[in-house]
Enzyme design. Structure first.
Site, PDB file in Angstrom:
ATOM      1  N   LYS A 179     -15.484  15.503  30.105  1.00  0.00           N
ATOM      2  CA  LYS A 179     -14.697  16.452  30.903  1.00  0.00           C
ATOM      3  C   LYS A 179     -15.510  17.154  32.003  1.00  0.00           C
ATOM      4  CE  LYS A 179     -11.229  15.756  29.989  1.00  0.00           C
ATOM      5  NZ  LYS A 179     -10.619  14.378  30.136  1.00  0.00           N
ATOM      6  N   HIS A 214     -20.921   8.748  27.883  1.00  0.00           N
ATOM      7  CA  HIS A 214     -21.080  10.185  27.638  1.00  0.00           C
ATOM      8  C   HIS A 214     -22.287  10.436  26.725  1.00  0.00           C
ATOM      9  CE1 HIS A 214     -17.321  11.158  29.515  1.00  0.00           C
ATOM     10  NE2 HIS A 214     -16.550  10.691  28.574  1.00  0.00           N
ATOM     11  N   SER A 236     -11.381  22.396  29.693  1.00  0.00           N
ATOM     12  CA  SER A 236     -10.895  21.047  29.966  1.00  0.00           C
ATOM     13  C   SER A 236     -10.951  20.201  28.691  1.00  0.00           C
ATOM     14  CB  SER A 236     -11.743  20.418  31.080  1.00  0.00           C
ATOM     15  OG  SER A 236     -11.273  19.138  31.388  1.00  0.00           O
TER      16      SER A 236
HETATM   17  S1  PPS Z   1     -13.463  12.251  30.480  1.00  0.00           S
HETATM   18  O1  PPS Z   1     -12.238  11.972  29.653  1.00  0.00           O
HETATM   19  O2  PPS Z   1     -14.462  12.953  29.691  1.00  0.00           O
HETATM   20  O3  PPS Z   1     -13.994  11.056  31.113  1.00  0.00           O
HETATM   21  O4  PPS Z   1     -12.912  13.284  31.582  1.00  0.00           O
HETATM   22  P1  PPS Z   1     -13.590  13.571  33.000  1.00  0.00           P
HETATM   23  O5  PPS Z   1     -13.057  12.606  33.984  1.00  0.00           O
HETATM   24  O6  PPS Z   1     -15.053  13.676  32.826  1.00  0.00           O
HETATM   25  O7  PPS Z   1     -13.089  15.018  33.341  1.00  0.00           O
HETATM   26  C1  PPS Z   1     -11.742  15.350  33.597  1.00  0.00           C
HETATM   27  C2  PPS Z   1     -11.765  16.628  34.402  1.00  0.00           C
HETATM   28  O8  PPS Z   1     -12.179  16.304  35.750  1.00  0.00           O
HETATM   29  C3  PPS Z   1     -11.152  16.715  36.649  1.00  0.00           C
HETATM   30  N1  PPS Z   1     -11.093  15.828  37.816  1.00  0.00           N
HETATM   31  C4  PPS Z   1     -11.273  16.248  39.073  1.00  0.00           C
HETATM   32  N2  PPS Z   1     -11.579  17.463  39.580  1.00  0.00           N
HETATM   33  C5  PPS Z   1     -11.659  17.580  40.924  1.00  0.00           C
HETATM   34  N3  PPS Z   1     -11.436  16.544  41.789  1.00  0.00           N
HETATM   35  C6  PPS Z   1     -11.131  15.307  41.314  1.00  0.00           C
HETATM   36  N4  PPS Z   1     -10.918  14.325  42.157  1.00  0.00           N
HETATM   37  C7  PPS Z   1     -11.044  15.132  39.904  1.00  0.00           C
HETATM   38  N5  PPS Z   1     -10.770  14.078  39.099  1.00  0.00           N
HETATM   39  C8  PPS Z   1     -10.798  14.526  37.827  1.00  0.00           C
HETATM   40  C9  PPS Z   1      -9.894  16.643  35.797  1.00  0.00           C
HETATM   41  O9  PPS Z   1      -8.834  17.337  36.401  1.00  0.00           O
HETATM   42  C10 PPS Z   1     -10.408  17.269  34.514  1.00  0.00           C
HETATM   43  O10 PPS Z   1     -10.668  18.666  34.660  1.00  0.00           O
HETATM   44  P2  PPS Z   1      -9.592  19.819  34.323  1.00  0.00           P
HETATM   45  O11 PPS Z   1     -10.353  21.107  34.440  1.00  0.00           O
HETATM   46  O12 PPS Z   1      -9.114  19.560  32.932  1.00  0.00           O
HETATM   47  O13 PPS Z   1      -8.514  19.704  35.342  1.00  0.00           O
END
Ligand code: PPS
Length: 293
Positions: A46, A106, A136
């Site tokens: 996340k 991860h 998140s």
């Molecule tokens: S995972 O399942 O662990 O692989 O998730 P991960 O992709 O690492 O994290 C998901 C969070 O990243 C946010 N996210 C983004 N934020 C800003 N810009 C872009 N383009 C973007 N893409 C993914 C996503 O919304 C999750 O954060 P939260 O705070 O829950 O919205």
């Protein structure tokens, strides 16, 4: 309707809680054979993994979004240690992919399969501040039908801070990779910087990968990987995953995508306690996280 898989238990490997499926396949994961031209994306869950994956893919495809839109992201860059039970196997296995591969993990630095170090692979680490990361994670655990039940927010937060959650301690993770970057080709980035100035940070990634980006291509990548674009793109928003794995009626994968959403969830006392723990645990590392922009 898909049959519902059962939520996984956590099993510790070298003191780090991992899902039982990962633990069961640990010998195979540990012996994974990296190739010198692999690009490995590493994050604590996340922290913006899908975001940096899409950025790397766009850079390596010269900004051609059509190439990225051919398949969902989880089929383009395999998740090293994720073993989904049948019939939930998704995408190709990393071993079967042609080079150059973009892989995702991860795992904390201390559990990375040794061949990545031996092959001196390029690694991109994206870190996110613990407060937004915890929120998140909580929302994701509720929608992720494979994850153990997170229980209520207060309990979850305590477990998360104590490192009693998937992939263990956030502190150990961000610090372990921070130390590793002094010895290996690792680009260490922060979610907050990427949010504040995507063009600048995407430029860093391109230089690290040895790719020159014309201004126009850079701005196309910024546009394609912006939260608002990725949220509506079925190839990046995980809507193609079976609802028996990710239940988008509970929360969405592309949920908020901001810095500072923790203010809606943490009490003042919880926030101050985390500040104190961060001051203590990060003090010697030199790592500084921003929790608002
Ligand atoms: S995972 O399942 O662990 O692989 O998730 P991960 O992709 O690492 O994290 C998901 C969070 O990243 C946010 N996210 C983004 N934020 C800003 N810009 C872009 N383009 C973007 N893409 C993914 C996503 O919304 C999750 O954060 P939260 O705070 O829950 O919205």
């Amino acid at each position: 309707m898909d049959p519902k898989p059962k939520g996984w238990r956590l099993v510790k490997i070298e003191g780090v809680p991992l899902t039982e499926e990962t633990a069961k396949n640990w010998n195979e994961i540990k012996d994974f054979q990296a190739r010198p031209d692999d690009v490995l994306i590493c994050t604590f869950p996340k922290s913006g993994t899908a975001w940096i994956q899409e950025i790397v893919e766009m850079i390596l495809h010269g900004g051609d979004s059509q190439k990225c839109d051919l398949l969902p992201n989880y089929e383009r860059s395999p998740f090293l240690e994720l073993f989904l039970p049948k019939p939930f196997l998704l995408g190709v296995k990393a071993e079967e992919m042609p080079s150059p591969r973009i892989l995702k993990t991860h795992l904390p630095a201390k559990l990375l399969p040794p061949s990545f170090w031996k092959q001196n692979c390029k690694i991109i680490y994206l870190a996110r501040n613990i407060k937004d990361n915890a929120v998140s994670s909580f929302c994701f655990r509720r929608m992720n039908q494979l994850a153990p039940d997170p229980g209520d927010w207060n309990n979850f937060l305590e477990n998360f801070i104590a490192g009693e959650w998937t992939y263990g301690s956030w502190f150990d993770h961000v610090c372990g990779w921070w130390e590793a970057k002094d010895h290996y080709p690792i680009l260490y980035l922060f979610y907050e910087d990427l949010k504040e100035n995507p063009a600048q940070e995407i430029g860093k990634v391109a230089r690290f990968l040895g790719v020159e980006l014309p201004e126009l291509v850079l701005s196309q990548i910024v546009e394609h990987t912006a939260f608002k674009s990725m949220k509506v793109n079925p190839m990046t928003n995980f809507s193609t995953m079976p609802s028996s794995i990710l239940d988008h009626t509970v929360s969405s994968y592309m949920r908020k995508g901001t810095v500072g959403d923790w203010k809606e969830h943490l009490t003042v006392a919880q926030s101050e306690r985390i500040d104190d723990i961060c001051a203590q645990k990060l003090r010697d590392s030199g790592l500084i996280f921003r929790t608002q922009l």
